[in-house]
Scaffold this active site. Sequence first.
Site, PDB file in Angstrom:
ATOM      1  N   ASP A 121       0.888  -1.299   0.074  1.00 14.32           N
ATOM      2  CA  ASP A 121      -0.089   0.047   0.119  1.00 14.32           C
ATOM      3  C   ASP A 121       0.986   1.489  -0.113  1.00 14.32           C
ATOM      4  O   ASP A 121       0.347   2.211   0.378  1.00 14.32           O
ATOM      5  CB  ASP A 121      -0.921  -0.083   1.362  1.00 14.32           C
ATOM      6  CG  ASP A 121      -1.898  -1.377   1.184  1.00 14.32           C
ATOM      7  OD1 ASP A 121      -2.545  -1.506   0.093  1.00 14.32           O
ATOM      8  OD2 ASP A 121      -1.780  -1.801   2.389  1.00 14.32           O
ATOM      9  N   LYS A 125       2.296   2.158  -5.116  1.00 14.82           N
ATOM     10  CA  LYS A 125       3.066   1.325  -6.295  1.00 14.82           C
ATOM     11  C   LYS A 125       2.502   1.852  -7.584  1.00 14.82           C
ATOM     12  O   LYS A 125       2.808   1.922  -8.463  1.00 14.82           O
ATOM     13  CB  LYS A 125       3.455   0.021  -6.160  1.00 14.82           C
ATOM     14  CG  LYS A 125       4.356  -0.244  -4.927  1.00 14.82           C
ATOM     15  CD  LYS A 125       4.783  -1.969  -4.918  1.00 14.82           C
ATOM     16  CE  LYS A 125       3.516  -2.754  -4.510  1.00 14.82           C
ATOM     17  NZ  LYS A 125       2.739  -2.370  -3.181  1.00 14.82           N
ATOM     18  N   GLY A 126       0.946   1.821  -7.382  1.00 14.56           N
ATOM     19  CA  GLY A 126       0.235   1.887  -8.587  1.00 14.56           C
ATOM     20  C   GLY A 126       0.435   3.094  -9.297  1.00 14.56           C
ATOM     21  O   GLY A 126       0.717   3.055 -10.651  1.00 14.56           O
ATOM     22  N   PRO A 134      -9.557  -0.544   7.541  1.00 17.16           N
ATOM     23  CA  PRO A 134      -8.637   0.554   7.765  1.00 17.16           C
ATOM     24  C   PRO A 134      -7.343   0.081   8.060  1.00 17.16           C
ATOM     25  O   PRO A 134      -6.771  -1.002   8.558  1.00 17.16           O
ATOM     26  CB  PRO A 134      -9.400   0.989   9.035  1.00 17.16           C
ATOM     27  CG  PRO A 134     -10.597   0.380   9.382  1.00 17.16           C
ATOM     28  CD  PRO A 134     -10.394  -0.988   8.494  1.00 17.16           C
ATOM     29  N   LYS A 144       3.310  10.276  -0.687  1.00 16.36           N
ATOM     30  CA  LYS A 144       2.575  10.887   0.627  1.00 16.36           C
ATOM     31  C   LYS A 144       3.402  11.553   1.371  1.00 16.36           C
ATOM     32  O   LYS A 144       2.984  11.660   2.407  1.00 16.36           O
ATOM     33  CB  LYS A 144       1.857   9.542   1.177  1.00 16.36           C
ATOM     34  CG  LYS A 144       0.666   8.986   0.421  1.00 16.36           C
ATOM     35  CD  LYS A 144      -0.311   8.111   0.994  1.00 16.36           C
ATOM     36  CE  LYS A 144      -1.159   7.777   0.115  1.00 16.36           C
ATOM     37  NZ  LYS A 144      -2.517   6.856   1.059  1.00 16.36           N
TER      38      LYS A 144
END
Length: 429
Positions: free
Chosen positions: A13, A16-17, A303, A330
């Site tokens: 998560d 990577k996409g 979550p 992020k």
Amino acid sequence: MANVTVIGTQWGDEGKGKIVDWLASRADVVVRFQGGHNAGHTLVVDGKVYKLSLLPSGVVSGKTGVIGNGVVVDPTALLAEIERVGQQGLNVTPENLWVADTVPLILPLHGALDRAREAARGEHQIGTTGRGIGPAYEDKVGRRAIRLCDLREPETLEWKVDELLRHHNPLLASLGQKTFTREEVLSHLNEVAPKVLPYACHAWDRLDAVARQGRRILFEGAQAVMLDVDHGTYPFVTSSNTVAAQAGTGSGMGPRSTGFVLGIAKAYVTRVGAGPFPTELSDETGRRLGERGHEFGTVTGRPRRCGWFDAVLARRAVRVGGVNGLALTKLDVLDGFDEVAICTGYELDGKRIDAFPSAPGAQARVKPILEFMPGWKENTAGARSWAELPAQAIKYVRRIEELTGAPVTLLSTSPERDDTILMHDPFEG
């Protein structure tokens, strides 16, 4: 020009996409080489959201996608995903999606066994998605897997189904679950066969031709190094090797094909499911990270647990994953924090250690040694050049480089494809 292999350096998560989608604009072919539809990649392009699990992220850029032999494939899930992205305007056909005909198939009995075993673990659950990935990999290693190529041979399929049921039905019965008949399994396979077989091919042969033509190949990993079945936080791991070395094996291209290895890391850390997480924050700060980062599993919707950046685990991932450079994602989620922290070591039973222990008991007992740094009030969201970043954000990135031993070669400042700062082009080697 070099090939590029993208892997996660945390527990998945990491974004990577988006990175693969961004790199895919300069690649010719994008290859998935391990995992199954337990992986989830979310891409945001021109405000449109694409959620992929089995399809390589490059399909959004119109590139040829390859599902390599190292992937386990649920044919029903694959067909549903092809239909779903088709409704979003992406036309996936056998011309632009190649599936290795040696991929092991995930069948309904795999999911049933996966969920039943997880329930039976009680308080020792490992957080599996229940989609049958682990049992399918077990069948592959146990030499009883039904592979895509078997769908071409009805006479082969019958005795292989019998062998599969001799293994799975006693396990399901012992867990109080419904068993499967030969007719049920064969009916399912005969239904999906004409729909998935057009995609089947000798992917290794086509990839060899691509390489000989000097075209760029982008390898897309699923999950992350700390979920690697050998190098991760075992047994709270996935069922495949997630490190870059698997790219050659899982595609049939050999060890020299990986090229530049780009490790993806969030500017903080998240984890879905059970397992040790030394820097986890169960307080208001953790909740704030989760809300600002929209931290919910792409596949499960669960979550994500959130915590500070763990440089010790990242350094390990860099080494065992063969990482040449990091893509930090992020960073904008940390905007506005009064202070930020990085884990530089652990305390275990009153002593400092600088490597994560291997045994699960010790992994559960470690406490992070945190180094706090001033945060920044300015926005990094949407920054597209190094000069747009606040000084404290730059110091934070530089400290991550120092502690992990890997340069940050790419920085992502929002989910949008173009909100990316490139310091070094991975395709230049």
